[in-house]
Design a protein around this motif. Sequence first.
Motif, PDB file in Angstrom:
ATOM      1  N   ALA A   1       0.634  -1.366   0.166  1.00  0.00           N
ATOM      2  CA  ALA A   1       0.301  -0.099   0.020  1.00  0.00           C
ATOM      3  C   ALA A   1       1.214   1.003   0.017  1.00  0.00           C
ATOM      4  CB  ALA A   1      -1.333  -0.420   1.872  1.00  0.00           C
ATOM      5  N   LEU A   2       0.740   2.675  -0.251  1.00  0.00           N
ATOM      6  CA  LEU A   2       0.435   3.748  -0.404  1.00  0.00           C
ATOM      7  C   LEU A   2       0.224   4.540   0.908  1.00  0.00           C
ATOM      8  CD1 LEU A   2       3.255   4.996  -1.455  1.00  0.00           C
ATOM      9  CD2 LEU A   2       2.136   6.102  -3.183  1.00  0.00           C
ATOM     10  N   THR A   3       0.934   5.053   1.683  1.00  0.00           N
ATOM     11  CA  THR A   3       0.488   5.659   2.550  1.00  0.00           C
ATOM     12  C   THR A   3       0.999   6.963   2.660  1.00  0.00           C
ATOM     13  OG1 THR A   3       0.203   4.595   4.160  1.00  0.00           O
ATOM     14  CG2 THR A   3       0.316   6.546   5.075  1.00  0.00           C
ATOM     15  N   ILE A   4       0.165   8.596   2.025  1.00  0.00           N
ATOM     16  CA  ILE A   4       0.092   9.916   2.387  1.00  0.00           C
ATOM     17  C   ILE A   4       0.542  10.911   3.356  1.00  0.00           C
ATOM     18  CG2 ILE A   4       1.237  12.008   0.597  1.00  0.00           C
ATOM     19  CD1 ILE A   4       0.313   9.651  -1.805  1.00  0.00           C
ATOM     20  N   LEU A   5       0.936  11.268   3.772  1.00  0.00           N
ATOM     21  CA  LEU A   5       0.442  12.190   5.235  1.00  0.00           C
ATOM     22  C   LEU A   5       1.511  13.488   4.939  1.00  0.00           C
ATOM     23  CD1 LEU A   5       1.871   8.948   6.519  1.00  0.00           C
ATOM     24  CD2 LEU A   5       0.463  10.248   8.043  1.00  0.00           C
ATOM     25  N   GLU A   6       0.225  14.896   5.287  1.00  0.00           N
ATOM     26  CA  GLU A   6       0.829  16.456   5.324  1.00  0.00           C
ATOM     27  C   GLU A   6       0.526  16.193   6.460  1.00  0.00           C
ATOM     28  OE1 GLU A   6      -0.260  18.676   1.431  1.00  0.00           O
ATOM     29  OE2 GLU A   6      -2.145  17.688   2.418  1.00  0.00           O
ATOM     30  N   LEU A   7       2.679  17.098   6.773  1.00  0.00           N
ATOM     31  CA  LEU A   7       2.825  16.796   8.390  1.00  0.00           C
ATOM     32  C   LEU A   7       2.765  18.781   8.049  1.00  0.00           C
ATOM     33  CD1 LEU A   7       4.458  14.512   8.012  1.00  0.00           C
ATOM     34  CD2 LEU A   7       2.551  13.876   9.363  1.00  0.00           C
ATOM     35  N   ASP A   8       2.284  19.337  10.018  1.00  0.00           N
ATOM     36  CA  ASP A   8       2.565  20.587  10.356  1.00  0.00           C
ATOM     37  C   ASP A   8       4.407  20.814   9.960  1.00  0.00           C
ATOM     38  OD1 ASP A   8       0.125  21.320   9.812  1.00  0.00           O
ATOM     39  OD2 ASP A   8      -0.516  21.230  12.024  1.00  0.00           O
ATOM     40  N   GLU A   9       4.328  19.966  10.985  1.00  0.00           N
ATOM     41  CA  GLU A   9       5.968  19.983  10.673  1.00  0.00           C
ATOM     42  C   GLU A   9       7.094  18.774  10.596  1.00  0.00           C
ATOM     43  OE1 GLU A   9       7.321  20.313  15.063  1.00  0.00           O
ATOM     44  OE2 GLU A   9       4.921  20.707  15.269  1.00  0.00           O
ATOM     45  N   LYS A  10       8.207  18.380  10.339  1.00  0.00           N
ATOM     46  CA  LYS A  10       9.438  17.372  10.174  1.00  0.00           C
ATOM     47  C   LYS A  10       9.247  16.556  11.582  1.00  0.00           C
ATOM     48  CE  LYS A  10      13.248  16.081   8.548  1.00  0.00           C
ATOM     49  NZ  LYS A  10      14.809  16.153   7.634  1.00  0.00           N
ATOM     50  N   PRO A  11       9.044  15.189  11.458  1.00  0.00           N
ATOM     51  CA  PRO A  11       8.953  14.723  12.554  1.00  0.00           C
ATOM     52  C   PRO A  11      10.289  14.238  12.764  1.00  0.00           C
ATOM     53  CG  PRO A  11       7.812  13.287  10.715  1.00  0.00           C
ATOM     54  CD  PRO A  11       8.403  14.522  10.049  1.00  0.00           C
ATOM     55  N   SER A  12      11.143  14.278  14.128  1.00  0.00           N
ATOM     56  CA  SER A  12      12.502  14.657  14.652  1.00  0.00           C
ATOM     57  C   SER A  12      12.986  12.879  14.065  1.00  0.00           C
ATOM     58  CB  SER A  12      12.592  15.265  15.695  1.00  0.00           C
ATOM     59  OG  SER A  12      11.532  14.514  17.173  1.00  0.00           O
ATOM     60  N   ASN A  13      11.994  11.842  14.374  1.00  0.00           N
ATOM     61  CA  ASN A  13      12.491  10.664  14.264  1.00  0.00           C
ATOM     62  C   ASN A  13      12.144   9.393  13.438  1.00  0.00           C
ATOM     63  OD1 ASN A  13       9.603  11.172  14.516  1.00  0.00           O
ATOM     64  ND2 ASN A  13       9.325   9.251  16.691  1.00  0.00           N
ATOM     65  N   LEU A  14      12.553   9.988  11.911  1.00  0.00           N
ATOM     66  CA  LEU A  14      11.728   9.821  10.532  1.00  0.00           C
ATOM     67  C   LEU A  14      12.431   8.671  10.540  1.00  0.00           C
ATOM     68  CD1 LEU A  14      11.801  12.237   8.224  1.00  0.00           C
ATOM     69  CD2 LEU A  14       9.618  11.216   9.222  1.00  0.00           C
ATOM     70  N   ASN A  15      13.985   8.340  10.928  1.00  0.00           N
ATOM     71  CA  ASN A  15      14.901   6.888  11.096  1.00  0.00           C
ATOM     72  C   ASN A  15      14.048   5.947  11.597  1.00  0.00           C
ATOM     73  OD1 ASN A  15      15.564   8.641  13.303  1.00  0.00           O
ATOM     74  ND2 ASN A  15      16.967   7.128  13.415  1.00  0.00           N
ATOM     75  N   GLU A  16      13.101   6.227  12.635  1.00  0.00           N
ATOM     76  CA  GLU A  16      12.266   4.976  13.908  1.00  0.00           C
ATOM     77  C   GLU A  16      11.853   4.054  13.141  1.00  0.00           C
ATOM     78  OE1 GLU A  16      11.030   6.053  17.186  1.00  0.00           O
ATOM     79  OE2 GLU A  16      12.944   7.068  18.065  1.00  0.00           O
ATOM     80  N   LEU A  17      11.221   4.906  11.342  1.00  0.00           N
ATOM     81  CA  LEU A  17      10.033   3.967  11.137  1.00  0.00           C
ATOM     82  C   LEU A  17      11.180   3.200  10.344  1.00  0.00           C
ATOM     83  CD1 LEU A  17       8.673   6.959   8.251  1.00  0.00           C
ATOM     84  CD2 LEU A  17       7.466   5.819  10.173  1.00  0.00           C
ATOM     85  N   GLU A  18      12.198   2.833   9.810  1.00  0.00           N
ATOM     86  CA  GLU A  18      12.981   2.391   9.422  1.00  0.00           C
ATOM     87  C   GLU A  18      12.841   0.811  10.251  1.00  0.00           C
ATOM     88  OE1 GLU A  18      17.043   3.354   9.335  1.00  0.00           O
ATOM     89  OE2 GLU A  18      15.839   4.906   7.493  1.00  0.00           O
ATOM     90  N   LYS A  19      12.745   0.984  11.610  1.00  0.00           N
ATOM     91  CA  LYS A  19      12.296  -0.238  12.609  1.00  0.00           C
ATOM     92  C   LYS A  19      10.851  -1.133  11.998  1.00  0.00           C
ATOM     93  CE  LYS A  19      15.314   2.477  15.863  1.00  0.00           C
ATOM     94  NZ  LYS A  19      15.354   3.275  17.095  1.00  0.00           N
TER      95      LYS A  19
END
Length: 215
Positions: A183-201
């Motif tokens: 699936a493809l998930t697209i999110l528009e966010l108010d600011e950049k998350p500080s922990n994007l690298n945690e998505l890899e986990k």
Amino acid sequence: MGMLDVVGPVMVGPSSSHTLGALKIARFAYKLIEGIPDEVEFYLHGSFAKTYLGHGTDRALIAGVLGLREYDYDIKNAYELAKKNNLKYTFIKSDLGDVHPNTVLIRLKKEDKINEIQGASIGGGAIKITKINGVDCDLSGDYNTLIIVNKDIKGALENILSIIHVNVANLYLKRTNILEGRALTILELDEKPSNLNELEKLECVIKYFYVGSDN
């Protein structure tokens, strides 16, 4: 009436719709793939197809996928810069269906990967990104945007949102490959998350792309 309505946006080029808007769509694509593509195809629809040479849409699109900003005077040198960066490009007049007349579909090839962005220039330099890799969306480019290819499994979205500790302005989700369970998930966010690298986990996340707002 705001100042933008009186003096127009800061830009290089003759038209906010045909030059600035086109560049912003292409720059979104550049940020999505995190760099200059090896090869790009521009499928031009409607008035883009009819007037792209006269309005400088061609130079704006090339400049955008090279990462230039709207106020960069090198936009006029886009063809020379493309040659310098070994960028192969093709402009194709195309009927993209019932879409805004100022619409372009950009197909980018980088190494062995292909990505597609479709967007419309809706006036005054404003744009709408209407498709990412075949998934319908309605992105303004004014928000930080996170695009995630994830496994189509129960709890995937919940797990993703548990990592994104910022406010979600808009969300788009679609199954893209039933056989492969993606699936493809697209999110528009108010600011950049500080922990994007945690998505890899996360076991459900296959890969992700982040496109920061230029504002």
